[in-house]
Design an enzyme around this catalytic site. Structure first.
Site, PDB file in Angstrom:
ATOM      1  N   ARG A  34       0.813  -1.221   0.000  1.00  0.00           N
ATOM      2  CA  ARG A  34       0.000   0.000   0.000  1.00  0.00           C
ATOM      3  C   ARG A  34       0.847   1.272   0.000  1.00  0.00           C
ATOM      4  O   ARG A  34       0.449   2.277  -0.579  1.00  0.00           O
ATOM      5  CB  ARG A  34      -0.949  -0.012   1.200  1.00  0.00           C
ATOM      6  CG  ARG A  34      -2.133  -0.924   0.957  1.00  0.00           C
ATOM      7  CD  ARG A  34      -3.032  -1.007   2.147  1.00  0.00           C
ATOM      8  NE  ARG A  34      -4.343  -1.537   1.781  1.00  0.00           N
ATOM      9  CZ  ARG A  34      -5.226  -2.000   2.653  1.00  0.00           C
ATOM     10  NH1 ARG A  34      -4.932  -2.002   3.929  1.00  0.00           N
ATOM     11  NH2 ARG A  34      -6.387  -2.445   2.248  1.00  0.00           N
ATOM     12  N   LYS A 199     -19.021 -16.262   4.398  1.00  0.00           N
ATOM     13  CA  LYS A 199     -20.474 -16.154   4.518  1.00  0.00           C
ATOM     14  C   LYS A 199     -21.127 -15.616   3.259  1.00  0.00           C
ATOM     15  O   LYS A 199     -20.633 -14.681   2.642  1.00  0.00           O
ATOM     16  CB  LYS A 199     -20.821 -15.256   5.710  1.00  0.00           C
ATOM     17  CG  LYS A 199     -20.577 -15.961   7.022  1.00  0.00           C
ATOM     18  CD  LYS A 199     -20.730 -15.015   8.181  1.00  0.00           C
ATOM     19  CE  LYS A 199     -19.524 -14.101   8.279  1.00  0.00           C
ATOM     20  NZ  LYS A 199     -19.676 -12.997   9.192  1.00  0.00           N
ATOM     21  N   GLY A 349     -10.160  -8.542   0.663  1.00  0.00           N
ATOM     22  CA  GLY A 349      -9.008  -8.577   1.551  1.00  0.00           C
ATOM     23  C   GLY A 349      -8.376  -9.953   1.628  1.00  0.00           C
ATOM     24  O   GLY A 349      -7.162 -10.104   1.504  1.00  0.00           O
ATOM     25  N   GLY A 372     -13.402  -4.173   1.023  1.00  0.00           N
ATOM     26  CA  GLY A 372     -14.764  -3.677   1.211  1.00  0.00           C
ATOM     27  C   GLY A 372     -15.170  -2.698   0.122  1.00  0.00           C
ATOM     28  O   GLY A 372     -16.299  -2.727  -0.383  1.00  0.00           O
TER      29      GLY A 372
HETATM   30  P1  ADP Z   1     -12.629 -11.713   0.938  1.00  0.00           P
HETATM   31  O1  ADP Z   1     -11.921 -10.965   2.050  1.00  0.00           O
HETATM   32  O2  ADP Z   1     -11.696 -12.129  -0.165  1.00  0.00           O
HETATM   33  O3  ADP Z   1     -13.839 -10.959   0.463  1.00  0.00           O
HETATM   34  P2  ADP Z   1     -14.166 -13.246   2.837  1.00  0.00           P
HETATM   35  O4  ADP Z   1     -13.794 -12.285   3.905  1.00  0.00           O
HETATM   36  O5  ADP Z   1     -15.568 -13.272   2.377  1.00  0.00           O
HETATM   37  O6  ADP Z   1     -13.187 -13.083   1.582  1.00  0.00           O
HETATM   38  O7  ADP Z   1     -13.859 -14.732   3.327  1.00  0.00           O
HETATM   39  C1  ADP Z   1     -12.606 -15.130   3.788  1.00  0.00           C
HETATM   40  C2  ADP Z   1     -12.735 -16.252   4.801  1.00  0.00           C
HETATM   41  O8  ADP Z   1     -13.503 -17.319   4.306  1.00  0.00           O
HETATM   42  C3  ADP Z   1     -11.402 -16.833   5.167  1.00  0.00           C
HETATM   43  O9  ADP Z   1     -11.104 -16.509   6.499  1.00  0.00           O
HETATM   44  C4  ADP Z   1     -11.595 -18.341   4.992  1.00  0.00           C
HETATM   45  O10 ADP Z   1     -11.039 -19.097   6.024  1.00  0.00           O
HETATM   46  C5  ADP Z   1     -13.085 -18.473   4.978  1.00  0.00           C
HETATM   47  N1  ADP Z   1     -13.527 -19.710   4.303  1.00  0.00           N
HETATM   48  C6  ADP Z   1     -13.238 -20.126   3.066  1.00  0.00           C
HETATM   49  N2  ADP Z   1     -13.775 -21.330   2.809  1.00  0.00           N
HETATM   50  C7  ADP Z   1     -14.427 -21.700   3.917  1.00  0.00           C
HETATM   51  C8  ADP Z   1     -15.179 -22.873   4.297  1.00  0.00           C
HETATM   52  N3  ADP Z   1     -15.352 -23.874   3.455  1.00  0.00           N
HETATM   53  N4  ADP Z   1     -15.695 -22.897   5.544  1.00  0.00           N
HETATM   54  C9  ADP Z   1     -15.506 -21.876   6.400  1.00  0.00           C
HETATM   55  N5  ADP Z   1     -14.817 -20.767   6.115  1.00  0.00           N
HETATM   56  C10 ADP Z   1     -14.276 -20.675   4.893  1.00  0.00           C
HETATM   57 MG    MG Z   2     -12.342 -10.787   4.177  1.00  0.00          MG
END
Ligand code: ADP
Ligand code: MG
Length: 390
Positions: A34, A199, A349, A372
């Protein structure tokens, strides 16, 4: 919307909101991406003889103890090194010392102000966009540049607050991020979206928007299980959002050929890296098993779709990449995209952190500095940091 190149900054005091929110452990910066991404804007201001005053937040400040570990001092040192130039670090966010330093500042010189969230200690003034604080910071300069893409979806005193009072524009980093994201509206096809993460609830808006634009959406991660459950599979102890089953049923019905779900998953009985795990067909998940990654057959099927893709947008890892055992899906798909030179945009993230961990972040076309912010942009929400400049 005004851009940095529209400003006449010669001899002016230019306030720049940067995103120096870098990971720091024991006072050492672990990843300075960053800071590096902010250099173009800073160099431009130096070259255009501005007097430069930098602002950024770092971490969260809730209590006194958070202050010391979230000082911008290490950032100030790293920035100075990267610029090969003195950076005057002011350890306060307001007051005589800061005002005097700004008064004495010469053209081309740089001040870095202490972490803007130090102001959160007393009534969350920064994060709640306290009127008086934004006005005060704005009074310190003539012009404002917002180059912090990571907080562009937030209304804080150091972005929206300042921009409410003085002539403002976007910086090069914000422009770059916006250009990449807006290019997705007319990108080269096939356009495939990979969606994972924990989620589904966080991603409903994104799914609804992207499903109309993409040729395929490949689903993985925790959110896959709410989809699978809605299709009638027994997903055992995997994470399911029961409030969103209806949503999944409806969207799968409407876009049945576009949305792809895993056919096999890597399951275990406990959420850690030590318990026994095995890959199972999604029809065979036992009651006490949870899926923490996609299986090899799914990886192969997804790669088969991806091999023809011209553009890929990826949000959310396909498994619990934090555990060695469950990073396989994310890693193999990422490597496939890199090896096949497919134009890939990582937004989120965790997916960017996973790419960095797997040493592929610099090999993809674009890794966004704002998780975000990227999501809210894709949901077509209004971004306060931009709206105020418009
Ligand atoms: P991003 O930051 O890329 O938008 P998210 O914050 O939505 O992604 O999700 C990231 C989290 O999802 C990670 O901490 C990861 O451990 C969790 N994750 C991925 N696959 C699974 C799964 N099958 N069950 C539970 N958690 C999961
Ligand atoms: Mg995330």
């Amino acid at each position: 919307m005004k851009k940095i190149e529209d400003l006449n900054m010669e001899g002016k005091k230019v306030l720049i909101r940067c995103d120096f929110n870098v990971p720091i452990k024991n006072g050492r910066i672990i990843d300075d991406t960053r800071i590096k991404e902010s250099l173009k804007t800073i160099h431009y201001c130096i070259d255009h003889h501005a007097k430069i005053i930098l602002f950024s937040h770092l971490g969260r400040i809730k209590e006194e103890e958070d202050l010391k570990k979230n000082t911008l001092l290490p950032v100030s040192k790293r920035l100075s090194k990267l610029l090969d130039k003195k950076v005057i670090f002011i350890e306060e966010t307001r007051g005589k010392k800061l005002e005097k330093a700004i008064e004495e500042l010469q053209e081309g010189e740089i001040i870095l102000v202490q972490n803007t969230r130090y102001e959160d200690l007393d009534g969350k003034k920064e994060s709640n966009n306290d009127e008086e604080l934004g006005k005060y910071w704005a009074s310190l300069g003539d012009l404002f540049i917002n180059d912090a893409f990571g907080t562009i979806h937030r209304s804080h005193a150091s972005n929206v607050g300042i921009a409410s009072h003085i002539e403002s524009a976007t910086g090069f980093l914000v422009e770059k991020e916006l250009n990449v994201l807006s290019s997705l509206n007319s990108c080269e096809k096939p356009f495939i979206v990979i969606l994972g993460g924990a989620k589904i609830n966080d991603k409903i808006g994104v799914i609804e928007k992207l499903v109309t634009k993409a040729d395929y959406i490949l689903i993985g991660g925790g959110m896959a299980f709410t989809f699978l459950q809605s299709e009638g599979y027994n997903v055992g102890a995997s994470i399911v959002d029961y409030d969103r089953i209806d949503f999944c049923t409806k969207i799968l019905k409407k876009y049945s050929s576009k949305i792809l779900l895993p056919v096999d998953v890597n399951v275990t009985t406990e959420y850690n890296n030590d318990s026994l795990n095995k890959v199972k067909e999604i029809t065979e998940i036992a009651e006490n098993e949870m899926g923490l990654d996609i299986g090899d057959r799914t990886i192969e099927i997804y790669q088969n779709y991806l091999k023809d893709a011209k553009t890929v947008l990826w949000n959310g890892p396909l498994g619990v990449y934090e555990f060695e055992k469950y990073k396989n899906g994310t890693k193999k798909i990422m490597k496939f995209l890199v090896d096949h030179n497919i134009r890939t945009i990582l937004g989120g993230g965790d997916i960017v952190a996973a790419a960095s961990l797997m040493k592929m972040k610099d090999k993809v076309y674009h890794a966004s500095t704002g998780g975000g912010a990227t999501l809210e942009y894709l949901e077509e929400k209004k971004l306060p940091g931009l709206e105020i400049i418009k």
